[in-house]
Design a protein around this motif. Structure first.
Motif, PDB file in Angstrom:
ATOM      1  N   ARG A   1      -7.937  13.232   0.363  1.00  0.00           N
ATOM      2  CA  ARG A   1      -7.812  14.492   0.293  1.00  0.00           C
ATOM      3  C   ARG A   1      -6.620  14.756   1.341  1.00  0.00           C
ATOM      4  O   ARG A   1      -5.695  15.478   1.090  1.00  0.00           O
ATOM      5  N   ARG A   2      -6.814  14.295   2.650  1.00  0.00           N
ATOM      6  CA  ARG A   2      -5.967  14.904   3.617  1.00  0.00           C
ATOM      7  C   ARG A   2      -4.573  14.006   3.283  1.00  0.00           C
ATOM      8  O   ARG A   2      -3.519  14.681   3.819  1.00  0.00           O
ATOM      9  N   GLN A   3      -4.603  12.907   3.002  1.00  0.00           N
ATOM     10  CA  GLN A   3      -3.169  12.037   2.512  1.00  0.00           C
ATOM     11  C   GLN A   3      -2.820  12.351   1.090  1.00  0.00           C
ATOM     12  O   GLN A   3      -1.541  11.819   0.821  1.00  0.00           O
ATOM     13  N   ASN A   4      -3.122  13.347   0.468  1.00  0.00           N
ATOM     14  CA  ASN A   4      -2.783  13.730  -0.966  1.00  0.00           C
ATOM     15  C   ASN A   4      -2.614  12.434  -1.471  1.00  0.00           C
ATOM     16  O   ASN A   4      -1.849  12.452  -2.476  1.00  0.00           O
ATOM     17  N   LEU A   5      -3.718  11.641  -1.591  1.00  0.00           N
ATOM     18  CA  LEU A   5      -3.801  10.428  -2.547  1.00  0.00           C
ATOM     19  C   LEU A   5      -5.124  10.635  -3.645  1.00  0.00           C
ATOM     20  O   LEU A   5      -5.738  11.226  -3.380  1.00  0.00           O
ATOM     21  N   HIS A   6      -4.655   9.909  -4.701  1.00  0.00           N
ATOM     22  CA  HIS A   6      -5.870   9.854  -5.508  1.00  0.00           C
ATOM     23  C   HIS A   6      -7.291   8.946  -4.920  1.00  0.00           C
ATOM     24  O   HIS A   6      -6.795   7.943  -4.222  1.00  0.00           O
TER      25      HIS A   6
ATOM     26  N   LEU B   1       1.051  -1.072  -0.007  1.00  0.00           N
ATOM     27  CA  LEU B   1       0.012   0.182   0.038  1.00  0.00           C
ATOM     28  C   LEU B   1       0.852   1.310   0.050  1.00  0.00           C
ATOM     29  O   LEU B   1       1.153   1.687   1.209  1.00  0.00           O
ATOM     30  N   PRO B   2       1.493   1.558  -1.203  1.00  0.00           N
ATOM     31  CA  PRO B   2       2.388   2.723  -1.213  1.00  0.00           C
ATOM     32  C   PRO B   2       1.786   3.833  -1.013  1.00  0.00           C
ATOM     33  O   PRO B   2       0.487   4.173  -1.244  1.00  0.00           O
ATOM     34  N   GLY B   3       2.297   4.861  -0.084  1.00  0.00           N
ATOM     35  CA  GLY B   3       1.976   5.967   0.391  1.00  0.00           C
ATOM     36  C   GLY B   3       1.066   6.170   1.379  1.00  0.00           C
ATOM     37  O   GLY B   3       0.550   7.239   1.949  1.00  0.00           O
ATOM     38  N   VAL B   4       1.061   4.948   2.245  1.00  0.00           N
ATOM     39  CA  VAL B   4       0.051   4.823   3.463  1.00  0.00           C
ATOM     40  C   VAL B   4       0.925   4.259   4.452  1.00  0.00           C
ATOM     41  O   VAL B   4       1.421   3.142   4.415  1.00  0.00           O
TER      42      VAL B   4
END
Length: 101
Positions: free
Chosen positions: A94-99, A25-28
């Motif tokens: 939105r808070r995590q800057n993810l699509h 889970l990249p970016g998390v």
């Protein structure tokens, strides 16, 4: 036979942690994943209640707006819960800057 809901929630949390640690889970991170689960649970409860009122009891709501808080009388909607979870996931993204997708 299905597992009780708390068992399923814990299983989802453990599976998510395992996938994060494996890099799937990249970016998390783990804190972010915990936040996602919280947003989803909040979304299903609030969305389910508001969906019930909008779809099935809108006339009653217009007569007595405080009925929103009478949860002991029941009333949840799958449609509203689904929309609530989607809104919660969108807000988390939105808070995590993810699509969103």
């Amino acid at each position: 036979m299905h597992a009780p809901r708390p068992v399923r929630s814990i299983a989802a949390w453990l599976l998510g942690r395992r996938r994060i640690r494996a890099g799937r889970l990249p970016g998390v991170n783990e804190q972010g994943f915990g936040d996602l689960l919280f947003y989803g649970m909040l979304g299903v409860v609030l969305g389910g209640r508001l969906g019930y009122i909008l779809f099935y009891a809108f006339g009653d709501f217009l007569q007595n707006p405080l009925m929103v808080f009478r949860i002991w009388e029941g009333g949840m909607s799958f449609h509203g819960g689904l929309l609530g979870v989607m809104a919660g996931v969108w807000l988390w993204c939105r808070r995590q800057n993810l699509h969103f997708m």
